[in-house]
Design an enzyme around this catalytic site. Structure first.
Site, PDB file in Angstrom:
ATOM      1  N   ASN A   7       0.796  -1.516  -0.306  1.00 34.11           N
ATOM      2  CA  ASN A   7       0.174  -0.379  -0.402  1.00 34.11           C
ATOM      3  C   ASN A   7       0.975   1.615  -0.059  1.00 34.11           C
ATOM      4  OD1 ASN A   7      -1.554   2.005   1.426  1.00 34.11           O
ATOM      5  ND2 ASN A   7      -2.833   1.148   1.760  1.00 34.11           N
ATOM      6  N   ASP A   9       0.122   4.651   0.079  1.00 33.74           N
ATOM      7  CA  ASP A   9      -0.807   5.543   0.130  1.00 33.74           C
ATOM      8  C   ASP A   9      -0.012   6.698   0.762  1.00 33.74           C
ATOM      9  OD1 ASP A   9      -2.937   4.689  -0.456  1.00 33.74           O
ATOM     10  OD2 ASP A   9      -4.319   4.354   1.582  1.00 33.74           O
ATOM     11  N   HIS A  10       1.277   6.215   2.247  1.00 33.08           N
ATOM     12  CA  HIS A  10       1.511   7.254   2.630  1.00 33.08           C
ATOM     13  C   HIS A  10       2.596   7.522   1.674  1.00 33.08           C
ATOM     14  CE1 HIS A  10      -1.474   6.717   5.641  1.00 33.08           C
ATOM     15  NE2 HIS A  10      -0.021   5.937   6.115  1.00 33.08           N
ATOM     16  N   ARG A  18       2.904  18.970   1.608  1.00 29.58           N
ATOM     17  CA  ARG A  18       3.499  20.523   1.012  1.00 29.58           C
ATOM     18  C   ARG A  18       2.223  20.775  -0.367  1.00 29.58           C
ATOM     19  NH1 ARG A  18       8.071  22.535   2.599  1.00 29.58           N
ATOM     20  NH2 ARG A  18       7.962  21.935   4.821  1.00 29.58           N
ATOM     21  N   ARG A  45      -9.646   8.245  -0.888  1.00 28.94           N
ATOM     22  CA  ARG A  45     -10.382   9.128   0.247  1.00 28.94           C
ATOM     23  C   ARG A  45     -11.431   9.432  -0.664  1.00 28.94           C
ATOM     24  NH1 ARG A  45     -10.298   7.431   5.865  1.00 28.94           N
ATOM     25  NH2 ARG A  45      -8.548   6.015   6.059  1.00 28.94           N
ATOM     26  N   THR A 100      -6.914   6.421  10.601  1.00 25.62           N
ATOM     27  CA  THR A 100      -7.099   4.752   9.212  1.00 25.62           C
ATOM     28  C   THR A 100      -8.205   4.768   9.382  1.00 25.62           C
ATOM     29  OG1 THR A 100      -5.301   3.461   8.742  1.00 25.62           O
ATOM     30  CG2 THR A 100      -5.495   4.117  11.339  1.00 25.62           C
ATOM     31  N   GLU A 151     -11.367  -9.635   3.261  1.00 19.25           N
ATOM     32  CA  GLU A 151      -9.856  -9.271   3.531  1.00 19.25           C
ATOM     33  C   GLU A 151     -10.137  -8.522   5.507  1.00 19.25           C
ATOM     34  OE1 GLU A 151      -7.765  -5.950   2.109  1.00 19.25           O
ATOM     35  OE2 GLU A 151      -6.261  -5.656   3.891  1.00 19.25           O
ATOM     36  N   HIS A 191      -3.218  -4.644   8.015  1.00 21.12           N
ATOM     37  CA  HIS A 191      -3.635  -2.904   8.456  1.00 21.12           C
ATOM     38  C   HIS A 191      -2.282  -3.250   9.650  1.00 21.12           C
ATOM     39  CE1 HIS A 191      -4.792   0.142  10.349  1.00 21.12           C
ATOM     40  NE2 HIS A 191      -5.510   0.729   9.240  1.00 21.12           N
ATOM     41  N   GLY A 192      -2.248  -2.287  10.100  1.00 21.97           N
ATOM     42  CA  GLY A 192      -1.353  -2.018  11.382  1.00 21.97           C
ATOM     43  C   GLY A 192       0.384  -3.846  11.544  1.00 21.97           C
ATOM     44  N   HIS A 214       1.870   1.020   6.008  1.00 26.18           N
ATOM     45  CA  HIS A 214       2.831   2.917   7.148  1.00 26.18           C
ATOM     46  C   HIS A 214       3.844   1.565   7.335  1.00 26.18           C
ATOM     47  CE1 HIS A 214       3.855   4.094  10.668  1.00 26.18           C
ATOM     48  NE2 HIS A 214       3.056   4.897   9.856  1.00 26.18           N
TER      49      HIS A 214
HETATM   50  N1  PXP Z   1      -6.157  -3.559   3.909  1.00 26.36           N
HETATM   51  C1  PXP Z   1      -6.258  -2.602   4.043  1.00 26.36           C
HETATM   52  C2  PXP Z   1      -7.684  -2.614   3.684  1.00 26.36           C
HETATM   53  C3  PXP Z   1      -6.462  -1.152   4.526  1.00 26.36           C
HETATM   54  O1  PXP Z   1      -7.464   0.429   4.358  1.00 26.36           O
HETATM   55  C4  PXP Z   1      -5.127  -0.406   5.256  1.00 26.36           C
HETATM   56  C5  PXP Z   1      -4.858   0.587   5.371  1.00 26.36           C
HETATM   57  O2  PXP Z   1      -4.793   1.449   3.797  1.00 26.36           O
HETATM   58  C6  PXP Z   1      -4.011  -1.704   4.940  1.00 26.36           C
HETATM   59  C7  PXP Z   1      -4.363  -3.402   4.490  1.00 26.36           C
HETATM   60  C8  PXP Z   1      -2.714  -1.300   5.109  1.00 26.36           C
HETATM   61  O3  PXP Z   1      -2.773  -0.934   6.634  1.00 26.36           O
HETATM   62  P1  PXP Z   1      -1.323  -0.490   7.155  1.00 26.36           P
HETATM   63  O4  PXP Z   1      -0.733   0.758   6.597  1.00 26.36           O
HETATM   64  O5  PXP Z   1      -1.430  -0.268   8.725  1.00 26.36           O
HETATM   65  O6  PXP Z   1      -0.134  -1.769   7.214  1.00 26.36           O
END
Ligand code: PXP
Length: 239
Positions: A7, A9-10, A18, A45, A100, A151, A191-192, A214
């Site tokens: 992922n 996103d970050h 910025r 999002r 999150t 998931e 997640h996490g 993350h």
């Molecule tokens: N899976 C889903 C469905 C999520 O929404 C996220 C966070 O965007 C993740 C996995 C990844 O989570 P993390 O960034 O904590 O690894």
């Protein structure tokens, strides 16, 4: 071996801090591929706090492995997904004020809305996954929607305050994965997850794919994204 979806996103979070053009999540996706990622995950999002529509369009054109779009089960997002056609859509709950994604979708209380999103997306040839807690009621409701995958939200496992709680959460995930697979669903988890807690989850036989953001992006700042992904793949491989 369990597949790894990265992922990104970050990477976009840093750019949006910025409102500039760097770092570019599309470049990160390219490097993630070089590092051995099995796929790229991004979350568009409603508030566009990180990934932008432009990113999604470019990712669709440049990701050659597998593109998984996380999004809320709302009409505006379904229309975007039908236009972009990622390989997979993961439907997630979304609250504007959350930092999150907190907790899984309550499929039971939104069965009609989720089912109509699943039907529309599958009709366009998109594989659909539902992000849920490892809960038997939600698993059975997921089957009713016609989704291909679930998931499991691993947040409760990742945030467990003690070894005992962690073992309880791990068992829920193991049982949930077994039940979902028996009902014909593909199973992923995320997640996490971090370099420290990923191995017990990667060792669950019915979990086909892990989606991690993350922790990998955080390590990328220190060692580069290709190395960060190689390190994670090694842990998954040896779990
Ligand atoms: N899976 C889903 C469905 C999520 O929404 C996220 C966070 O965007 C993740 C996995 C990844 O989570 P993390 O960034 O904590 O690894």
């Amino acid at each position: 071996m369990t597949r790894l979806g990265v992922n990104i996103d970050h990477v976009a979070t840093v750019r949006e801090a910025r409102k500039t053009f760097e770092p570019d999540p599309v470049q990160a996706a390219y490097l993630a591929d070089m590092g051995g990622a099995d796929g790229i995950v991004c979350h568009l999002r409603e508030d566009r706090r990180h990934i932008q529509d432009r990113d999604l369009d470019l990712l669709k054109r440049s990701v050659t492995s597998h593109l998984n779009l996380e999004m809320a089960a709302v009409e505006a997002m379904v229309q975007i997904a039908l236009k972009v056609k990622p390989d997979m859509v993961t439907l997630v709950p979304e609250k504007r004020e959350e930092v999150t994604t907190e907790g899984g979708l309550d499929v039971r209380s939104s069965l009609q809305r989720v089912t109509s999103a699943v039907t529309a997306l599958k009709g366009a040839g998109i594989v659909v996954s539902l992000f849920i807690d490892p809960d038997m009621i939600q698993i059975k409701e997921a089957v009713r929607t016609g989704a291909d995958f679930v998931e499991f939200h691993t947040g409760s496992y990742a945030n467990a305050g003690s070894a005992v709680d962690e073992a309880i959460e791990l068992e829920k995930l193991e049982r949930g994965a077994q039940a979902a697979a028996k009902l014909g669903l593909g199973v992923s988890a995320g997640h996490g997850l971090t370099y420290h807690n990923v191995q017990p989850i990667a060792a669950i036989p019915d979990v086909e794919e892990l989606n991690i953001g993350h922790s990998i992006i955080a390590r990328s700042l220190m060692v580069g994204i290709e190395q960060a992904i190689r390190d994670m793949i090694e842990l998954i491989r040896t779990a």
